[in-house]
Design a protein around this motif. Structure first.
Motif, short mmCIF file in Angstrom:
data_model
loop_
_atom_site.label_atom_id
_atom_site.label_comp_id
_atom_site.label_asym_id
_atom_site.label_seq_id
_atom_site.Cartn_x
_atom_site.Cartn_y
_atom_site.Cartn_z
N ALA A 258 0.86 -1.19 0.00
CA ALA A 258 0.00 0.00 0.00
C ALA A 258 0.89 1.23 0.00
O ALA A 258 1.75 1.39 0.86
CB ALA A 258 -0.91 -0.01 1.22
N LEU A 263 -2.48 0.80 -4.40
CA LEU A 263 -1.87 -0.50 -4.13
C LEU A 263 -0.88 -0.77 -5.25
O LEU A 263 -1.13 -0.46 -6.42
CB LEU A 263 -2.92 -1.61 -4.11
N HIS A 300 -6.42 3.27 -5.18
CA HIS A 300 -7.31 2.56 -4.25
C HIS A 300 -7.47 3.38 -2.99
O HIS A 300 -6.51 3.57 -2.23
CB HIS A 300 -6.70 1.19 -3.91
N GLU A 301 -8.64 3.88 -2.77
CA GLU A 301 -8.93 4.62 -1.56
C GLU A 301 -9.80 3.76 -0.66
O GLU A 301 -10.82 3.23 -1.07
CB GLU A 301 -9.63 5.94 -1.89
N THR A 304 -7.31 0.94 5.96
CA THR A 304 -6.14 0.07 6.01
C THR A 304 -6.54 -1.39 5.90
O THR A 304 -5.88 -2.19 5.22
CB THR A 304 -5.35 0.31 7.32
N SER A 307 -7.39 -2.21 2.28
CA SER A 307 -6.18 -2.32 1.46
C SER A 307 -5.48 -3.64 1.73
O SER A 307 -5.01 -4.31 0.80
CB SER A 307 -5.24 -1.15 1.76
#
Length: 422
Positions: A258, A263, A300-301, A304, A307
């Motif tokens: 990340a 990513l 990519h939002e 955590t 991700s």
């Protein structure tokens, strides 16, 4: 496989070409031992989700099912059946991947893949990317560029600036960019047109010298002379420019994991299976960014946890998500059985020796023959297959020791590597 840039020289080495550029494209297919090959140019490595899905369908329907990444962030389809060129072109055109058939082989553009995603660059290069591609496709002269001519758009961090492109635009702050060749600062808004002007000047310089050249380094003239011609052309085009200190500093490509709002994964030997490609498109929200280091950045939002979940999914598909993986230091040409000139199945040999070779100080690049297709421009260990079934290892420039060590078979590669780097 990040590598350092080769040092520049004050005098270019002339390299006239006796034949035309046979570099494959999406419309000009190359015949290999595993079938026809198409190379689809993707400026900046950027694919919308729809385009990515279209490429995946084309690979499954017309080729071997896999997508092969190049060192310029482009995609190759291999194992294509004879006579499928028209169907492939139609599919690519429908997906918006052929904005100009006359320019499809010259749209070679690398760009900082994390630009606008991690806050590390001085400027988001995406507007440059769209403007440069449009200006290239609008230039009649640009059709004369070879399929090997390369543009680089660097957001200031120095990642793609170190890839030895023919024309590099690098953000330098104060809403400006450094243009090479030309060795001048231009306004950021003028950077794409300045890059095309530099390429057109290269073509004119080659014509005036009566030589056929593919790259700027081929020109039989001092770099300073080409810089002067480019500055004159910028002046004539009304593009303001000025001298100044050349930007310094470099960075590697994106590490797996990340990174900011993205990513990043590495693709072992640049070969994406149909399943891996599908997983990438499922994780991607809007687009994919293919990197010159044979990786993929996915904007990519999310949290955590989200991700981590997405990375785990990509890792389970066989993509590299660990920045400590030895795969980040290994590259190879296609080798056997895809290439009839190769002396060995270099990809299988690289995979078999991966654990034993570990993470060497310099990247390893495995080549099936003396052509060394796709080899990196910076410091690396050259692992060359020989006709007798063995390999020859040597340290490539700029930090080469001049030593060469032979390995009778792939099992001897780790010992040979230790000898060449000791």
């Amino acid at each position: 496989m990040p590598t350092a840039a080769l040092p520049s020289t004050p005098q270019a080495t002339p390299a006239t070409r006796e034949r035309g550029d046979a570099c494959p494209g999406a419309l000009r297919l190359h015949t290999a031992d595993d079938g026809a090959l198409a190379r689809i140019r993707l400026p900046g490595g950027v694919l919308t989700l729809g385009q990515a899905e279209a490429l995946g369908r084309a690979a499954r329907r017309l080729g071997d099912g896999d997508l092969h990444l190049t060192s310029r962030g482009n995609v190759q389809l291999r194992g294509l059946a004879a006579g499928c060129g028209g169907e492939l072109a139609e599919a690519l055109d429908a997906a918006g991947l052929l904005p100009s058939r006359e320019h499809e082989r010259v749209r070679n553009v690398v760009a900082s893949p994390l630009s606008g995603l991690d806050g590390a660059g001085l400027q988001d290069v995406r507007p440059w990317l769209a403007a440069l591609d449009a200006a290239l496709c609008a230039s009649d002269a640009a059709r004369g560029l070879s399929g090997r001519f390369l543009f680089a758009l660097d957001d200031g961090r120095g990642d793609v600036a170190g890839l030895g492109a023919d024309v590099t635009v690098r953000a330098v702050g104060d809403d400006a960019a450094w243009l090479t060749p030309g060795s001048v600062r231009v306004a950021a808004a003028d950077a794409p047109l300045a890059a095309v002007a530099a390429a057109e000047t290269f073509l004119e310089a080659a014509q005036s010298h009566g030589v056929r050249t593919w790259r700027v380094s081929d020109l039989p003239m001092p770099a300073g002379e080409l810089d002067s011609l480019i500055r004159d052309r910028l002046t004539a085009a009304g593009i303001a420019h000025e001298g100044g200190p050349e930007p310094v500093g470099s960075a590697d490509g994106p590490p797996p994991g990340a990174v900011g709002a993205a990513l990043s994964v590495h693709v072992p030997l640049g070969r994406l299976t149909a399943r891996q490609w599908e997983e990438l498109t499922l994780v991607a929200g809007v687009e994919l960014r293919l990197t010159p280091w044979r990786g993929v950045v996915v904007p990519h939002e999310g949290t955590t946890a989200r991700s981590a979940e997405a990375l785990a999914r990509l890792g389970a598909a066989g993509l590299v998500t660990d920045p400590a993986s030895p795969w980040l230091r290994v590259g190879a040409c296609i080798g056997r059985p895809g290439c009839g000139k190769a002396h060995a199945d270099v990809r299988a040999d690289a995979a078999r020796t991966l654990e034993a070779t570990g993470r060497p100080a310099l990247p390893l690049y495995w080549s099936g023959c003396e052509r060394r297709c796709g080899h990196p421009s910076g410091a690396h260990i050259d692992v060359l297959a020989t006709p007798d079934g063995g390999y020859r290892l040597s340290a490539a420039a700029p930090a080469g020791s001049g030593r060469t060590v032979s390995a009778a078979d792939p099992s001897r590669i780790p010992a040979a590597l230790a000898a060449i780097t000791s």
